[in-house]
Design a protein around this motif. Structure first.
Motif, PDB file in Angstrom:
ATOM      1  N   GLU A 407       0.465  -1.520   0.545  1.00  0.00           N
ATOM      2  CA  GLU A 407       0.176   0.108  -0.102  1.00  0.00           C
ATOM      3  C   GLU A 407       0.899   1.258   0.008  1.00  0.00           C
ATOM      4  O   GLU A 407       0.761   2.712  -0.613  1.00  0.00           O
ATOM      5  CB  GLU A 407      -1.213  -0.392   0.953  1.00  0.00           C
ATOM      6  N   ARG A 447      -1.923  11.117   1.629  1.00  0.00           N
ATOM      7  CA  ARG A 447      -2.857   9.884   1.887  1.00  0.00           C
ATOM      8  C   ARG A 447      -2.431   8.864   2.303  1.00  0.00           C
ATOM      9  O   ARG A 447      -2.310   7.753   3.655  1.00  0.00           O
ATOM     10  CB  ARG A 447      -3.245   9.310   0.740  1.00  0.00           C
ATOM     11  N   ASN A 476     -15.089   4.615   9.906  1.00  0.00           N
ATOM     12  CA  ASN A 476     -14.300   5.489   9.633  1.00  0.00           C
ATOM     13  C   ASN A 476     -13.337   5.780   9.578  1.00  0.00           C
ATOM     14  O   ASN A 476     -12.261   5.148   8.100  1.00  0.00           O
ATOM     15  CB  ASN A 476     -14.953   6.922   9.018  1.00  0.00           C
ATOM     16  N   LEU A 479     -12.125   1.933   8.714  1.00  0.00           N
ATOM     17  CA  LEU A 479     -12.221   1.485   7.341  1.00  0.00           C
ATOM     18  C   LEU A 479     -10.737   1.589   6.641  1.00  0.00           C
ATOM     19  O   LEU A 479     -10.038   1.252   5.871  1.00  0.00           O
ATOM     20  CB  LEU A 479     -13.594   1.961   6.496  1.00  0.00           C
ATOM     21  N   GLU A 480     -10.079   2.771   7.859  1.00  0.00           N
ATOM     22  CA  GLU A 480      -9.045   3.446   6.908  1.00  0.00           C
ATOM     23  C   GLU A 480      -7.884   1.832   7.147  1.00  0.00           C
ATOM     24  O   GLU A 480      -6.853   2.179   5.940  1.00  0.00           O
ATOM     25  CB  GLU A 480      -8.605   4.296   7.874  1.00  0.00           C
ATOM     26  N   ASP A 483      -9.571  -0.397   4.813  1.00  0.00           N
ATOM     27  CA  ASP A 483      -9.738  -1.007   3.535  1.00  0.00           C
ATOM     28  C   ASP A 483      -8.645  -1.814   2.448  1.00  0.00           C
ATOM     29  O   ASP A 483      -8.991  -2.312   1.396  1.00  0.00           O
ATOM     30  CB  ASP A 483      -9.535   0.887   2.973  1.00  0.00           C
ATOM     31  N   TRP A 484      -7.574  -1.725   2.661  1.00  0.00           N
ATOM     32  CA  TRP A 484      -6.508  -2.384   1.818  1.00  0.00           C
ATOM     33  C   TRP A 484      -6.984  -3.646   2.068  1.00  0.00           C
ATOM     34  O   TRP A 484      -6.578  -4.141   0.697  1.00  0.00           O
ATOM     35  CB  TRP A 484      -4.725  -2.189   2.471  1.00  0.00           C
ATOM     36  N   ILE A 486     -10.053  -5.372   2.009  1.00  0.00           N
ATOM     37  CA  ILE A 486     -11.356  -5.303   1.384  1.00  0.00           C
ATOM     38  C   ILE A 486     -10.591  -5.205   0.394  1.00  0.00           C
ATOM     39  O   ILE A 486     -10.935  -6.049  -0.367  1.00  0.00           O
ATOM     40  CB  ILE A 486     -12.535  -4.345   2.069  1.00  0.00           C
ATOM     41  N   ARG A 487     -10.327  -4.171  -0.786  1.00  0.00           N
ATOM     42  CA  ARG A 487      -9.827  -4.047  -1.471  1.00  0.00           C
ATOM     43  C   ARG A 487      -9.050  -5.293  -2.373  1.00  0.00           C
ATOM     44  O   ARG A 487      -8.808  -5.615  -3.901  1.00  0.00           O
ATOM     45  CB  ARG A 487      -9.266  -3.327  -1.917  1.00  0.00           C
TER      46      ARG A 487
END
Length: 629
Positions: A407, A447, A476, A479-480, A483-484, A486-487
């Motif tokens: 990431e 980011r 939120n 998810l930060e 998120d990696w 999940i994707r």
């Protein structure tokens, strides 16, 4: 006072000679009451029962005599009637016979008697009130009845019998019909006794009427009818058969035993058809005018029960009096002992107080030591739990490090390209385009800083105090971090937090850790499935907030559902988990005052459900939300 001293004093009181005399006197009185009282009180209650029975006997005899007196002159009155005499003089005149049949029927209905009929000197009946019935007496011959022979001789005919034609019991009155000084016929009146007998049923006594042979022909007990209370000898049966008093009825002996109580009260024991034996007190009064004997039988069970009750009451009174005397003697003995006992008790109490004080001091020291040890143990346990939670988070961060390197490498490579391009563009004088590349490099750096900040916050030890937290902010931040994952797993995450903001009493970082653990497990579960959907929903109902995470995986086997929150229990392969995530999450939710459980969804997959305490919306949030409305 010592136990031995108290025991010695108690023994002296228990074996007091006065108590022995009291017990001996009480026993003697009770024996006297038991042996002599039974006969005495039984005689008293028998006398009372006899007095009541004499009243009943007088009333029964009076009722029978009244019934007989009501009808005894009516046959003679009818015998003097001219039409009766005319009929006797012309017995073959059919019109006159028919007229007298109807006349006797009307008179019989008026008198409410049983039957009326006229008999000729040969015993044949020429007219009767029941001429038009199936049991008509017309044409019958009853010359064997004493009421006929006595009346034919010019006297009064009286007789009780069972009708040979009607088979009904009744009392017969016969009167001679005199014509020119000669008895030419007999008028007979039959009276029914059933009405009188019906009044005898239902009392606490039995009334019987016997004939000269001792045979019962009136009674309130249907089973006793036509039974003899005297032995039915051949002479008695022959005399009864001569007059056909009971027609063809079966005569039998009533199983009785006659005795006397103290040569004064006559008793009779009767064996009932049920097999039981009843004892009766028997009172007798003759009715010579009808040649009857009327008897009243009083059940002695009540009198004997009263006698027994009286004896029991007296025994209880003696017993209570003895107890009262014993209590009085005991109190006197205790009063005499109290002074000595007080002195000994005072010394014993002082000694016991000293001993107990020393014991309590020792126990207090032990309790203080135990309390201190327990507090230290609780503090160590709490520290161990916090360290375990932190270790679980660090373990999760370690597992994330490989994927996070990818990431971070992507934006770093992009930033390097944008920087190289910017140098070329600046050399060529294309400054606006170079400035655009620099802006992109800045965005990539922001980011990476955001991801680093959330990881740093997640790894930091959280504050143990609970606060009012906006669920959307926690989601939120979660998810930060995931998120990696999940994707990279190509999982579709669906989130539905409801139309209104939801606020919860919790620790935000610890709640974020719970969501990271549950979402990560859900993503890992569906990563190899055809349906790669994970759903996060939240709803508020009064004081409770429900957060549910559902996956579309194979679900949780029933055998594992009870162990899934146990420490170091995991279904993942070696090196893919420590088995602490769900256990830590479960304890965190419990610390919030909530609950965490798992179940299989009806449409497939597993669903983890958290229930937490809802919090009111802060006023600062409401003031910020008002312009947006």
């Amino acid at each position: 006072m010592s136990l031995n001293a108290a025991h010695t004093i108690g023994e002296r009181s228990r074996f007091n000679p006065q108590w022995l005399w009291l017990a001996a006197i009480a026993c003697a009185v009770m024996v006297a009451i038991g042996t002599l009282g039974g006969t005495y009180f039984t005689r008293i209650y028998f006398n009372e029962a006899e007095a009541r029975g004499q009243n009943t006997l007088r009333l029964a005899v009076a009722a029978l005599r009244g019934q007989m007196a009501r009808f005894e002159r009516l046959p003679q009155l009818l015998a003097d009637y001219d039409d009766i005499k005319l009929l006797v003089a012309n017995p073959d005149d059919p019109d006159l016979v028919d007229e007298m049949n109807h006349y006797l029927k009307e008179v019989n209905e008026l008198l409410e008697s049983s039957d009326l009929y006229v008999m000729m000197p040969d015993g044949n009946t020429i007219v009767a009130s029941n001429f038009d019935t199936d049991t008509s007496f017309v044409g019958g011959n009853f010359s064997y009845r004493p009421y006929f022979s006595n009346a034919l001789a010019g006297g009064e005919g009286r007789f009780f019998a069972l009708g040979t034609t009607s088979l009904k019991r009744g009392y017969y009155f016969g009167a001679p019909v005199w014509i020119d000084g000669v008895v030419e016929a007999v008028v007979v009146l039959k009276v029914d006794v059933d009405a009188i007998e019906d009044t005898w049923r239902g009392g606490d006594y039995e009334i019987i009427v016997t004939d000269p042979e001792g045979i019962i022909f009136m009674t309130g007990q249907p089973d006793w009818l036509f039974s003899g209370i005297l032995p039915l000898t051949e002479e008695r049966l022959a005399r009864t058969a001569e007059t056909r008093r009971y027609a063809d009825a079966e005569l039998r002996d009533l199983p009785v035993t006659r005795t006397h109580f103290q040569d004064h009260h006559e008793l009779m024991e009767v064996e009932m058809q049920t097999g039981e034996t009843r004892e009766y007190l028997m009172l007798t009064e003759p009715m010579p005018e009808a040649d009857w004997t009327v008897k009243v039988l009083l059940d002695t069970a009540s009198a004997r029960a009263q006698a027994v009750t009286t004896i029991v009451v007296l025994l209880l009174v003696v017993g209570l009096a003895t107890m009262a005397a014993a209590i009085y003697l005991q109190r006197q003995a205790r009063l005499r002992e109290r002074m000595q006992m007080q002195h000994e008790a005072r010394d014993q109490l002082e000694r016991r107080v000293k001993e107990r004080t020393a014991e309590l001091a020792t126990v207090n020291k032990q309790l203080e030591a135990e309390v201190a040890e327990r507090r230290a143990t609780e503090a160590a346990l709490r520290q161990t739990q916090n360290d375990l939670v932190q270790a679980g988070k660090l373990a999760a961060l370690g597992q994330m490090s490989a994927a996070l390197s990818h990431e971070f490498n992507q934006p770093l490579a992009a930033a390097r390209n944008y920087a190289d391009n910017a140098l070329v563009l600046i050399e060529r004088g294309r400054v606006p385009e170079a400035s655009n590349n620099v802006s992109r490099i800045t965005a990539l750096i922001d980011r990476m800083a955001s991801i680093s900040r959330h990881l740093r916050n997640f790894a930091r030890k959280p504050n143990q105090k609970l606060a009012i937290v906006n669920l959307e902010d926690v989601v939120n931040d979660t998810l930060e971090i995931v998120d990696w994952h999940i994707r990279s797993s190509r999982v579709a995450l669906e989130i539905d937090l409801g139309p209104k903001p939801i606020f919860i009493h919790c620790g935000p970082v610890r709640l974020q850790q719970v969501l990271v653990n549950i979402l990560t497990n859900a993503v890992d579960t569906v990563a190899e499935q055809a349906d790669r959907r994970v759903t996060l929903t939240a709803s508020s109902d009064g004081d409770t907030v429900t957060i549910a995470v559902r996956d579309h995986g194979p679900g949780v086997p029933a055998t594992l559902a009870e162990r899934i929150f146990d420490p170091f229990f995991t279904t993942k392969g070696v090196g893919k988990g420590l088995g602490l995530g769900l256990s830590i999450s479960y304890n965190i939710v419990k610390d919030f005052g909530g609950d965490l459980h798992v179940e299989n969804h009806a449409e497939g997959g597993a669903i983890f459900t958290m229930t937490l305490r809802a919090a009111a919306i802060p006023q600062t949030f409401e003031s910020l939300a008002e312009p947006a409305q």
